[in-house]
Design a protein around this motif. Structure first.
Motif, PDB file in Angstrom:
ATOM      1  N   ASP A  27       0.867  -1.173   0.000  1.00  0.00           N
ATOM      2  CA  ASP A  27       0.000   0.000   0.000  1.00  0.00           C
ATOM      3  C   ASP A  27       0.909   1.231   0.000  1.00  0.00           C
ATOM      4  O   ASP A  27       1.661   1.451   0.960  1.00  0.00           O
ATOM      5  CB  ASP A  27      -0.893  -0.014   1.244  1.00  0.00           C
ATOM      6  CG  ASP A  27      -1.901   1.116   1.267  1.00  0.00           C
ATOM      7  OD1 ASP A  27      -1.618   2.201   0.721  1.00  0.00           O
ATOM      8  OD2 ASP A  27      -2.975   0.903   1.853  1.00  0.00           O
ATOM      9  N   GLN A  28       0.844   2.019  -1.055  1.00  0.00           N
ATOM     10  CA  GLN A  28       1.751   3.154  -1.212  1.00  0.00           C
ATOM     11  C   GLN A  28       1.453   4.296  -0.236  1.00  0.00           C
ATOM     12  O   GLN A  28       2.275   5.193  -0.075  1.00  0.00           O
ATOM     13  CB  GLN A  28       1.712   3.664  -2.657  1.00  0.00           C
ATOM     14  CG  GLN A  28       2.293   2.669  -3.649  1.00  0.00           C
ATOM     15  CD  GLN A  28       3.719   2.266  -3.298  1.00  0.00           C
ATOM     16  OE1 GLN A  28       4.600   3.123  -3.127  1.00  0.00           O
ATOM     17  NE2 GLN A  28       3.968   0.975  -3.186  1.00  0.00           N
ATOM     18  N   ARG A  29       0.314   4.253   0.452  1.00  0.00           N
ATOM     19  CA  ARG A  29       0.000   5.306   1.421  1.00  0.00           C
ATOM     20  C   ARG A  29       0.824   5.183   2.690  1.00  0.00           C
ATOM     21  O   ARG A  29       1.259   6.184   3.258  1.00  0.00           O
ATOM     22  CB  ARG A  29      -1.485   5.293   1.768  1.00  0.00           C
ATOM     23  CG  ARG A  29      -2.384   5.640   0.570  1.00  0.00           C
ATOM     24  CD  ARG A  29      -3.812   5.404   0.888  1.00  0.00           C
ATOM     25  NE  ARG A  29      -4.001   3.953   1.099  1.00  0.00           N
ATOM     26  CZ  ARG A  29      -5.154   3.383   1.376  1.00  0.00           C
ATOM     27  NH1 ARG A  29      -6.232   4.117   1.511  1.00  0.00           N
ATOM     28  NH2 ARG A  29      -5.246   2.081   1.525  1.00  0.00           N
ATOM     29  N   ASP A  30       1.029   3.928   3.157  1.00  0.00           N
ATOM     30  CA  ASP A  30       1.709   3.763   4.448  1.00  0.00           C
ATOM     31  C   ASP A  30       2.726   2.620   4.471  1.00  0.00           C
ATOM     32  O   ASP A  30       3.315   2.345   5.507  1.00  0.00           O
ATOM     33  CB  ASP A  30       0.689   3.567   5.564  1.00  0.00           C
ATOM     34  CG  ASP A  30      -0.159   2.311   5.385  1.00  0.00           C
ATOM     35  OD1 ASP A  30       0.060   1.550   4.414  1.00  0.00           O
ATOM     36  OD2 ASP A  30      -1.054   2.088   6.220  1.00  0.00           O
ATOM     37  N   GLY A  31       2.930   1.945   3.342  1.00  0.00           N
ATOM     38  CA  GLY A  31       3.923   0.877   3.279  1.00  0.00           C
ATOM     39  C   GLY A  31       3.450  -0.476   3.772  1.00  0.00           C
ATOM     40  O   GLY A  31       4.224  -1.429   3.843  1.00  0.00           O
TER      41      GLY A  31
END
Length: 145
Positions: free
Chosen positions: A94-98
Motif C-alpha cells: 500500500d503506497q500510502r503507508d507501506g
C-alpha cells in the motif's frame, strides 16, 4: 522454516516467538533477510524489525529495505502485520503507508501456522524479483513512509 517441535504438537505463542528470535539473532541463509525484536523490553514479543537486501538482477539490486512487523496475540495462528519502512513500489504494498496488503501477498493471504517471520521476509524478497515487480520504477533510495 518450521520451528523444531514434534509433529502435531502446538507450540505456545511465546515459545514459538522465542524460537524465531533465536534463529533471527543467530542468522540464517545467505544474510539477504534478517529480523529481530524492535525493543528487547517488549515482554509480549509483539514488535519486530526486519531487513531485506534487494535481489540481484532487479531494480532492487543491493538496496536495503527495512520493515516493521507486528505479531499480535493471535500469532502464529494468524499472520503478522507487516509494513515497509523504506519506500518501495511493489504490487503488494500500500503506497500510502507501506503496509503489505494481505490480499495481494499470497503468504499472508493463505497463512499457515508453520510459516514464520523468515518465511514472510524471504517471500517478500522473492516477490521483488517477480516479473510484476522486478523492473517497476522505484522511489529514491533512502526514502521512507
Amino acid at each position: 522454516m518450521m520451528p523444531a517441535s514434534a509433529p502435531g504438537v502446538v507450540v505456545p505463542r511465546n515459545f514459538r516467538l522465542l524460537e524465531e528470535l533465536e534463529r533471527g539473532e543467530k542468522g540464517f541463509g545467505d544474510g539477504t533477510v534478517s529480523y529481530g525484536m524492535e525493543d528487547g523490553e517488549d515482554m509480549q514479543m509483539c514488535n519486530w524489525t526486519g531487513t531485506i537486501i534487494g535481489p540481484p538482477g532487479t531494480i532492487h539490486d543491493g538496496r536495503i529495505y527495512t520493515l516493521r512487523i507486528q505479531c499480535g496475540q493471535g500469532y502464529p495462528e494468524h499472520p503478522p502485520l507487516v509494513w515497509l519502512r523504506s519506500k518501495v513500489n511493489m504490487s503488494c504494498i500500500d503506497q500510502r503507508d507501506g503496509r503489505v496488503d494481505t490480499t495481494k501477498f499470497p503468504v499472508l493471504a493463505h497463512w499457515k501456522r508453520d510459516y514464520t517471520l523468515e518465511t514472510v521476509l524471504t517471500e517478500l524478497r522473492r516477490e521483488m524479483a517477480s516479473p510484476a515487480n522486478r523492473k517497476l520504477p522505484q522511489p529514491p533510495e533512502g526514502t521512507n513512509y
